[in-house]
Write a protein that holds these residues in place. Structure first.
Motif, PDB file in Angstrom:
ATOM      1  N   GLU A 111      -3.573   6.630  -7.442  1.00 12.54           N
ATOM      2  CA  GLU A 111      -4.562   5.623  -7.045  1.00 12.54           C
ATOM      3  C   GLU A 111      -3.973   4.218  -6.949  1.00 12.54           C
ATOM      4  N   ASP A 113      -2.203   1.007  -5.465  1.00 12.08           N
ATOM      5  CA  ASP A 113      -2.098   0.448  -4.114  1.00 12.08           C
ATOM      6  C   ASP A 113      -0.631   0.181  -3.780  1.00 12.08           C
ATOM      7  N   CYS A 116       3.602   0.341   2.989  1.00  7.15           N
ATOM      8  CA  CYS A 116       4.392   1.413   3.599  1.00  7.15           C
ATOM      9  C   CYS A 116       5.805   1.395   3.014  1.00  7.15           C
ATOM     10  N   PHE A 149       0.586  -1.032   6.917  1.00  3.84           N
ATOM     11  CA  PHE A 149      -0.149  -0.093   6.063  1.00  3.84           C
ATOM     12  C   PHE A 149      -0.251  -0.603   4.628  1.00  3.84           C
ATOM     13  N   LYS A 150      -1.460  -0.535   4.090  1.00  3.19           N
ATOM     14  CA  LYS A 150      -1.709  -0.760   2.669  1.00  3.19           C
ATOM     15  C   LYS A 150      -2.726   0.287   2.241  1.00  3.19           C
ATOM     16  N   GLY A 151      -2.354   1.084   1.277  1.00  5.66           N
ATOM     17  CA  GLY A 151      -3.248   2.151   0.844  1.00  5.66           C
ATOM     18  C   GLY A 151      -2.843   2.667  -0.519  1.00  5.66           C
ATOM     19  N   LYS A 152      -3.337   3.838  -0.861  1.00  2.00           N
ATOM     20  CA  LYS A 152      -3.039   4.458  -2.142  1.00  2.00           C
ATOM     21  C   LYS A 152      -1.771   5.312  -2.034  1.00  2.00           C
ATOM     22  N   GLN A 155      -2.117   8.486  -0.270  1.00  6.13           N
ATOM     23  CA  GLN A 155      -2.294   8.439   1.181  1.00  6.13           C
ATOM     24  C   GLN A 155      -0.979   8.252   1.934  1.00  6.13           C
ATOM     25  N   VAL A 156       0.100   8.024   1.195  1.00  9.02           N
ATOM     26  CA  VAL A 156       1.377   7.687   1.830  1.00  9.02           C
ATOM     27  C   VAL A 156       1.926   8.821   2.684  1.00  9.02           C
ATOM     28  N   HIS A 159       0.197   8.990   5.973  1.00 10.13           N
ATOM     29  CA  HIS A 159       0.566   7.825   6.781  1.00 10.13           C
ATOM     30  C   HIS A 159       1.947   8.001   7.403  1.00 10.13           C
ATOM     31  N   CYS A 164       2.626   6.076  10.920  1.00 10.45           N
ATOM     32  CA  CYS A 164       3.555   4.969  10.676  1.00 10.45           C
ATOM     33  C   CYS A 164       4.330   4.608  11.941  1.00 10.45           C
TER      34      CYS A 164
END
Length: 217
Positions: A111, A113, A116, A149-152, A155-156, A159, A164
């Protein structure tokens, strides 16, 4: 793009993703710290590599019951350690290391943050180049593509595999002899600006095939 080329592109994407995420057994803490504080990762640092544990395992040996600190190691780091030190423990030397999957730690890490990882690597390379050049030239490199990209953490993978813009792909005409590789975002520019080259490669390949067929007739 043909179905074969599409499948090949997907395989290349997966290979590229693997090289980015698994070049270290655990997650680079400097990458994680781009959007998190040091206190956020204090209890999820791998005892072996000192990075943020990837698929964390908890050391449960009775010898360490009185220790207050979190005894977390990344799964791959632990496997490597045990393969090199059979029946030992990464905390302190003793036989029969006991461990279990750190489910809560894994959920917590997933979880966090992050940006990329390819973008992070690109920025690291830029900083290194600027340091090497000793300040010659300022700002971002002209024409350099950036991924926003900015996420959890969880989620990488999706992505990197699917969206990407920094994903490296081979030219669609790789099988005909074009060895060009570039980021996914500019592959169409390459195809458009090298149409004659690709046409000539296809013609050459076709001629070679015809000659081969004649030899066997």
């Amino acid at each position: 793009m043909s179905k074969i080329e599409e499948e090949k592109s997907k395989e290349d994407a997966k290979a590229d993703m693997k090289s980015v995420l698994q070049q270290q057994f655990c997650f680079d803490k400097n990458w994680i710290l781009q959007l998190n504080q040091q206190k956020d990762i204090h209890d999820i640092i791998c005892l072996i590599c000192k990075q943020v544990a990837n698929n964390p395992m908890e050391i449960n040996c009775t010898q360490h019951e009185n220790m207050d600190e979190s005894l977390i190691v990344g799964e791959n780091c632990l496997k490597q350690f045990l393969s090199q030190n059979p029946n030992s423990c990464p905390v302190e030397p003793h036989d029969n290391c006991l461990y279990s999957q750190g489910r809560l730690a894994k959920r917590y890490i997933s979880e966090l943050d992050v940006i990329c990882p390819r973008q992070f690597e690109q920025e690291q390379e830029q900083e290194l180049q600027m340091t090497t050049q000793q300040g010659h030239g300022e700002g971002e490199t002209p024409g350099l593509v950036s991924c926003d990209f900015k996420g959890k953490v969880k989620q990488v993978n999706d992505h990197l595999e699917n969206s990407c813009c920094l994903q490296m792909v081979k030219c669609w005409f790789d099988s005909f002899g074009c060895n060009h590789t570039c980021s996914k975002s500019v592959i169409h520019d390459h195809l458009t600006s090298n149409m004659k080259l690709h046409f000539d490669l296809v013609v050459k390949s076709f001629d070679t095939l015809q000659q081969t067929i004649r030899l066997y007739q």
